[in-house]
Write a protein that holds these residues in place. Structure first.
Motif, mmCIF file in Angstrom:
data_model
loop_
_atom_site.group_PDB
_atom_site.id
_atom_site.type_symbol
_atom_site.label_atom_id
_atom_site.label_comp_id
_atom_site.label_asym_id
_atom_site.label_seq_id
_atom_site.Cartn_x
_atom_site.Cartn_y
_atom_site.Cartn_z
ATOM 1 N N SER A 1 -5.888 -15.223 -7.017
ATOM 2 C CA SER A 1 -4.525 -15.231 -6.485
ATOM 3 C C SER A 1 -4.426 -14.238 -5.347
ATOM 4 O O SER A 1 -4.263 -13.041 -5.556
ATOM 5 N N ALA A 2 -4.544 -14.728 -4.102
ATOM 6 C CA ALA A 2 -4.439 -13.842 -2.940
ATOM 7 C C ALA A 2 -3.029 -13.313 -2.783
ATOM 8 O O ALA A 2 -2.814 -12.167 -2.383
ATOM 9 N N ALA A 3 -2.011 -14.123 -3.115
ATOM 10 C CA ALA A 3 -0.628 -13.685 -2.973
ATOM 11 C C ALA A 3 -0.311 -12.558 -3.944
ATOM 12 O O ALA A 3 0.388 -11.600 -3.608
ATOM 13 N N ALA A 4 -0.837 -12.635 -5.195
ATOM 14 C CA ALA A 4 -0.571 -11.585 -6.174
ATOM 15 C C ALA A 4 -1.210 -10.274 -5.749
ATOM 16 O O ALA A 4 -0.624 -9.192 -5.904
ATOM 17 N N SER A 5 -2.427 -10.323 -5.199
ATOM 18 C CA SER A 5 -3.098 -9.101 -4.751
ATOM 19 C C SER A 5 -2.339 -8.458 -3.594
ATOM 20 O O SER A 5 -2.158 -7.238 -3.547
ATOM 21 N N ALA A 6 -1.882 -9.285 -2.637
ATOM 22 C CA ALA A 6 -1.135 -8.741 -1.506
ATOM 23 C C ALA A 6 0.180 -8.131 -1.961
ATOM 24 O O ALA A 6 0.604 -7.081 -1.473
ATOM 25 N N SER A 7 0.854 -8.770 -2.933
ATOM 26 C CA SER A 7 2.124 -8.251 -3.429
ATOM 27 C C SER A 7 1.937 -6.915 -4.142
ATOM 28 O O SER A 7 2.722 -5.988 -3.975
ATOM 29 N N ALA A 8 0.856 -6.795 -4.947
ATOM 30 C CA ALA A 8 0.609 -5.547 -5.654
ATOM 31 C C ALA A 8 0.313 -4.406 -4.688
ATOM 32 O O ALA A 8 0.801 -3.282 -4.863
ATOM 33 N N ALA A 9 -0.480 -4.688 -3.640
ATOM 34 C CA ALA A 9 -0.798 -3.646 -2.667
ATOM 35 C C ALA A 9 0.449 -3.205 -1.898
ATOM 36 O O ALA A 9 0.666 -2.011 -1.663
ATOM 37 N N ALA A 10 1.287 -4.172 -1.509
ATOM 38 C CA ALA A 10 2.507 -3.824 -0.779
ATOM 39 C C ALA A 10 3.477 -3.053 -1.658
ATOM 40 O O ALA A 10 4.151 -2.126 -1.203
ATOM 41 N N LYS A 11 3.547 -3.422 -2.935
ATOM 42 C CA LYS A 11 4.445 -2.719 -3.860
ATOM 43 C C LYS A 11 4.021 -1.270 -4.034
ATOM 44 O O LYS A 11 4.844 -0.354 -4.063
ATOM 45 N N ALA A 12 2.707 -1.035 -4.153
ATOM 46 C CA ALA A 12 2.220 0.330 -4.293
ATOM 47 C C ALA A 12 2.483 1.146 -3.038
ATOM 48 O O ALA A 12 2.814 2.333 -3.099
ATOM 49 N N ALA A 13 2.350 0.505 -1.861
ATOM 50 C CA ALA A 13 2.557 1.236 -0.603
ATOM 51 C C ALA A 13 4.015 1.629 -0.416
ATOM 52 O O ALA A 13 4.330 2.731 0.041
ATOM 53 N N ILE A 14 4.933 0.734 -0.791
ATOM 54 C CA ILE A 14 6.349 1.018 -0.546
ATOM 55 C C ILE A 14 6.895 2.042 -1.528
ATOM 56 O O ILE A 14 7.901 2.708 -1.273
ATOM 57 N N ALA A 15 6.227 2.185 -2.700
ATOM 58 C CA ALA A 15 6.709 3.115 -3.708
ATOM 59 C C ALA A 15 6.111 4.512 -3.571
ATOM 60 O O ALA A 15 6.500 5.430 -4.303
ATOM 61 N N SER A 16 5.161 4.706 -2.651
ATOM 62 C CA SER A 16 4.498 5.997 -2.527
ATOM 63 C C SER A 16 5.302 6.953 -1.652
ATOM 64 O O SER A 16 6.154 6.550 -0.865
ATOM 65 N N ASP A 17 5.019 8.243 -1.813
ATOM 66 C CA ASP A 17 5.603 9.309 -0.982
ATOM 67 C C ASP A 17 7.136 9.310 -1.025
ATOM 68 O O ASP A 17 7.809 9.368 0.009
ATOM 69 N N ILE A 18 7.697 9.217 -2.226
ATOM 70 C CA ILE A 18 9.150 9.299 -2.399
ATOM 71 C C ILE A 18 9.485 10.635 -3.043
ATOM 72 O O ILE A 18 8.956 10.985 -4.094
ATOM 73 N N HIS A 19 10.349 11.396 -2.388
ATOM 74 C CA HIS A 19 10.753 12.698 -2.933
ATOM 75 C C HIS A 19 11.646 12.486 -4.158
ATOM 76 O O HIS A 19 12.605 11.721 -4.114
ATOM 77 N N LYS A 20 11.326 13.161 -5.241
ATOM 78 C CA LYS A 20 12.059 12.992 -6.490
ATOM 79 C C LYS A 20 12.749 14.288 -6.863
ATOM 80 O O LYS A 20 12.123 15.354 -6.900
ATOM 81 N N GLU A 21 14.057 14.172 -7.158
ATOM 82 C CA GLU A 21 14.841 15.298 -7.654
ATOM 83 C C GLU A 21 14.672 15.418 -9.168
ATOM 84 O O GLU A 21 13.941 14.642 -9.794
#
Length: 532
Positions: free
Chosen positions: A272-292
């Protein structure tokens, strides 16, 4: 005319291929073929030889003879016309007129001979019809193969998802220290007395709480058990290094250090190429978020199935709101949501959340306001679901239009359009299946594309789709294909804007109602988005 047999032989009389069209013994046909080279007379330019019972009609083809054996009563003009058709068929299936090529293509030649003559009589066919009949191209077979491949892909995807789910449950069970994989349903007391609620929770409530991701850890009990249990020096501890690293990373996060989230690599050989691309994009968008000290996480998930001719077969949006508190001073809080964004959703709160408070004021708080939320734990407090058959609910429409080009292939036009213009879709990937071993010829496209010859797919990538860039198209052509070869299409994307629009309005303390500084993150991702 009555055609007894057709044969290909060498000029020395060696028979390479023979096909008889009437009932005849093997000895009889072998005798007729063996007599042919003896009847040939040097220096004469005839195209036929007769005996008392049969007529041999032949045509030289380089080092070979194309030979027909007919009755003497047959029409010689029809025999010659049939002979010319046989001579045209042989080069169509044999690249060169030699013995080796004829033997390698013997079955195709026999099938072609059978299309020319049936029960000794000539059929009214031409060369193009013979080629079509021999190919036996079945549209029903191609449709069946496409459906079967789709079912196999779906079964493999479900198998991988189930394996991941079991692995996740095992990891959660090992972190909790429990031997069971059934979540919290087996515990009679629900959460610990120091954690999220003190009253007992039944097995069904425990199962519900496990489903929306609420966990609790009794730190004191674990520390006492660890202190009383002697360590074994010679024991081999599986997974110990990984757990030590996780503990060290959590300690750094609690001390205020900024640690980037590392996403696990997708499994090797994933189809599933679409599932792999979605997982990679999800990890990238969730990284480097400042948490209170109070952090909210809103996850939105889409499951969409659309028909290739239009219409919604399945549309489901589900989401989860989780709360994570890292400072004990903010354990007793109230979370106020915007009431305007929860209309039309099926909402469900955790059993320990005050439902009346949520219904009347759209505020999330514990039933027992004297108890704090668990610390250093992602606590799922609200989940929602939205199901629709209305096409206006679709955030991104895909129109795939394959058409027959009249040369045995297809010209394909694909276009997309953003319907939910409040969204900004990132890392959009549209995966188009292709016939095996057929490389597409791309004429026009927006974004970028990649042809994966191993998976037989064309991957179309668009970095961003938003209100300013809401539509695009791609045109390509494929040889040896039919319109059904290009379905189902798989689509994946992520967005920082949730589809359901669940928004936190404020976070206040229970006693003083003083505002609490908090951080939040939102992500919309695709579990399954396909056009079938």
């Amino acid at each position: 005319m009555v055609l007894i047999a057709a044969a290909v032989c060498t000029k020395n009389g060696k028979v390479i291929l023979s096909r008889q069209f009437v009932e005849m013994t093997k000895a009889r046909i072998e005798g007729l073929l063996a007599a042919f080279p003896k009847l040939m007379t040097a220096g004469k330019q005839h195209t036929y030889v007769e005996t008392d019972s049969v007529r041999y009609v032949y045509q030289p083809m380089e080092k070979l003879y194309m030979l027909l054996i007919t009755t003497k009563a047959s029409n010689i003009l029809e025999d010659l016309e049939t002979l010319r058709l046989f001579s045209k068929v042989i080069p169509e299936y044999s690249h060169s007129l030699d013995e080796k090529e004829i033997v390698e293509n013997a079955f195709n030649l026999i099938f072609a001979f059978d299309e020319i003559v049936a029960l000794g009589y000539r059929e009214s066919v031409n060369l193009a019809q013979i080629k079509t009949f021999v190919e036996m191209d079945s549209h029903e077979e191609k449709v069946y193969q496409a459906v079967r491949q789709t079912q196999e892909r779906e079964a493999r995807q479900k198998m991988r998802e189930k394996a991941k789910e079991l692995q996740r449950q095992r990891m959660e069970a090992s972190k909790r220290g429990g031997p069971s994989l059934s979540g919290m349903g087996g515990r009679s007391g629900g959460f610990s007395a120091d954690g999220f609620g003190s009253s007992g929770v039944s097995s069904s409530s425990g199962a519900s709480s496990a489903n929306i991701g609420i966990t609790s850890i009794d730190v004191d009990a674990k520390s006492k058990a660890a202190a009383s249990k002697p360590a074994s020096r010679n024991a081999l501890k599986l997974g110990g290094k990984s757990k030590d690293v996780d503990s060290f990373v959590d300690q750094l996060k609690n001390e205020g250090e900024k640690i980037a989230n590392l996403a696990p690599a997708p499994p090797a050989g994933s189809s599933s190429a679409a599932a792999s691309a979605s997982a990679a994009a999800k990890a990238a968008i969730a990284s480097d978020i400042h948490k209170e000290s109070v952090h909210l996480k809103i996850e939105d998930k889409l499951v969409v199935r659309l028909g290739r001719d239009g219409g919604v077969q399945q549309f489901e949006n589900s989401g989860l709101l989780t709360l994570r508190i890292t400072d004990e001073a903010y354990g007793r809080i109230l979370l106020k949501l915007s009431p305007n964004h929860t209309q039309g959703l099926q909402l469900q709160t955790h059993p320990n959340v005050d439902k009346e408070l949520f219904k009347s004021r759209t505020t999330i708080g514990l039933k027992n306001l004297g108890k704090p939320f668990p610390l250093n734990t992602d606590v799922g407090v609200l989940k929602w679901r939205f199901v629709s058959q209305d096409e206006s609910a679709i955030p991104l429409t895909i129109n795939c239009w394959p058409s027959d080009n009249g040369e045995g292939g297809c010209d394909v036009n694909i276009e997309y359009e953003l319907e939910a213009q409040q969204l900004e879709l990132q890392d959009v990937a549209i995966v188009i299946p292709l016939p095996m071993n057929v490389q597409p010829s791309v004429a026009e496209y927006d974004g970028t594309y990649n042809y994966d010859s191993r998976k037989h797919v064309l991957q179309w990538h668009i970095p961003i789709i938003d209100a300013a860039n809401k539509s695009g198209s791609m045109e390509f052509s494929c040889n040896a294909s039919i319109p059904g070869d290009f379905f189902p299409l798989q689509v994946s994307f992520v967005s920082k804007t949730p589809y359901a629009g669940v928004v936190a309005q404020d976070v206040v303390q229970v006693d003083s109602e003083a505002a609490v500084k908090y951080s939040s993150e939102s992500i919309l991702f695709v579990e399954k988005y396909e056009i079938v």
